[in-house]
Design an enzyme around this catalytic site. Structure first.
Site: not given
Ligand code: GLC
Length: 416
Positions: A339-340, A81, A35, A159, A157, A101, A383, A192
């Protein structure tokens, strides 16, 4: 308009271009994410329309024979990664992750086409069948009770949002074995997911890999299956945009509109009456998560909002300075920088603002644009942001933050 920031945003997209596809940010996310890539196409459409189409084309080049479009395409190996291609073992070319996603690509393809209405037809005609096949795959392999479900938190997405806590609690991550995370070497570990969460993420991943990513087995017996309002509403909106493209191309939109009826019916399944909001739901136990998250706010984007949601929107938004929080600021799980679990995501704001404008809430759409623009003006193209004080968090020079600056946040009132 801010010429300096516009220039900077374009430079970020160009710098994150790896030759036909864009990475989200160097270091933390060195591959093509699904996405993110679709949002990048929208960003490119503001200054390089050919490159915008190419982004969508390379994303859909990664489509599996089953129709799924993976959440990560590993086009060039990058050891910085984890978990990389060797861990996912997709057996495909290019190698990829084994999950998908949120399917925002059809909606972004429509926006790119609207920016290139005369010349774009030939390119969209090639993308259209691939997008339709992907949506068909979603309807067959990710929809139950009329609701879209995710088989891994990463598939949503969002996470590690609290929406997934009940599903994650049911997973025993103790047998995961040794591994070395790489994300915490790039950004502050306090932002994180925790180690316990990561053990469970990997446990779910290994389960899917062990059944060779058989979508039906994962749906039937996999360790994690939760209905996700966020992906549900994104697919609903994407179906509308796909149907629009079908009509423009002279194609039959009936199959797509039939899908829409199923998903509209499924909205009841994810409506938590006790909460007065859309809510994630564990498909194995039937239990609701009991969490007000930003996924629910995408209901505006899918034209599926209900009056009770308005009160939650305003209550949670008014509790912060830079909307929208990714989870309820008044809940115990709220964590403004992790994160989220609280932070505001500019690209999600862009989608929700389109929904607010479409629902006749122009002033709210404009407030969201202004607050997002202010966070970016003060903190750069990060981000995500702490919604209370606007501190920029996560990775820097982020593709989708730059993309939505060029197409929305940096422009002025959102058109409905
Ligand atoms: C993280 C986010 C995800 C996104 C990815 C790359 O995993 O939660 O939504 O696509 O980073 O930005």
């Amino acid at each position: 308009m801010n010429p300096d920031l516009d220039e900077r945003a374009r430079a970020i997209l160009v710098a994150n271009d790896r030759g036909g596809y864009t990475i989200p940010t160097a270091g933390l996310y060195p591959y093509q994410w699904n996405w993110d890539s679709a949002l990048a196409a929208w960003g490119f459409s503001s200054f390089d329309i050919d490159r915008a189409w190419t982004e969508l084309e390379t994303l859909l080049d990664g489509q599996w024979d089953s129709g799924m479009v993976p959440h990560i395409l590993f086009r060039a190996h990058d050891p910085s990664y984890f978990p990389g291609p060797d861990v996912w073992s997709s057996g495909t070319t290019p190698s990829s992750s084994g999950i998908t996603q949120p399917p925002v690509a059809a909606s972004m393809a429509r926006l790119v086409w609207e920016a290139d209405i005369d010349q774009g037809r030939a390119r969209v005609a090639k993308l259209f069948p691939k997008l339709q096949t992907w949506h068909r795959w979603f309807m067959q392999h990710r929809v139950r009770e009329g609701a879209v479900a995710v088989t891994h938190p990463w598939e949503s997405g969002r996470d590690n949002c609290p929406d997934w806590d009940i599903g994650m609690a049911a997973i025993d991550g103790s047998g995961v074995g040794p591994y070395e995370r790489r994300d915490t070497g790039h950004v502050d570990p306090s932002m994180r997911p925790t180690r316990e969460q990561y053990d469970r993420f990997l446990t779910i991943l290994y389960w899917g890999r062990n059944v060779a990513w058989d979508a039906e087995r994962i749906m039937a017996d996999g360790p994690f299956l939760m209905a996700d309002p966020g992906t549900h509403f994104i697919l609903m909106r994407a179906n509308e945009d796909l149907a629009w493209m079908a009509r423009q191309l002279g194609e039959d939109d009936k199959e797509i509109m039939d899908w829409q009826s199923i998903l509209k019916g499924g909205c009841d399944f994810i409506w938590n009456e006790a909460l007065g909001a859309y809510d994630a739901r564990d498909m194995r136990s039937g239990a609701f998560a009991g969490v007000l998250g930003s996924g629910a706010m995408l209901a505006y984007y899918a034209d599926a909002a209900r009056p009770a949601l308005d009160a939650h929107l305003m209550r949670s938004w008014d509790a912060v300075r830079y909307g929208l929080p990714s989870s309820d600021p008044e809940a115990a799980h709220f964590d403004p920088r992790r994160y989220w679990r609280g932070p505001a995501w500019p690209f999600l704001n862009a989608l929700i603002a389109r929904g607010l404008a479409m629902s006749g809430k122009q002033q709210l759409a404009e407030r969201l644009r202004r607050e997002t623009a202010e966070a970016i003006e003060q903190g750069g193209f990060s981000e995500y942001f702490d919604p209370i004080d606007g501190t920029p968090c996560g990775g820097p020079d982020f593709t989708w933050t730059a993309a939505i600056w060029l197409t929305w946040a940096g422009l002025g009132p959102t058109p409905s």
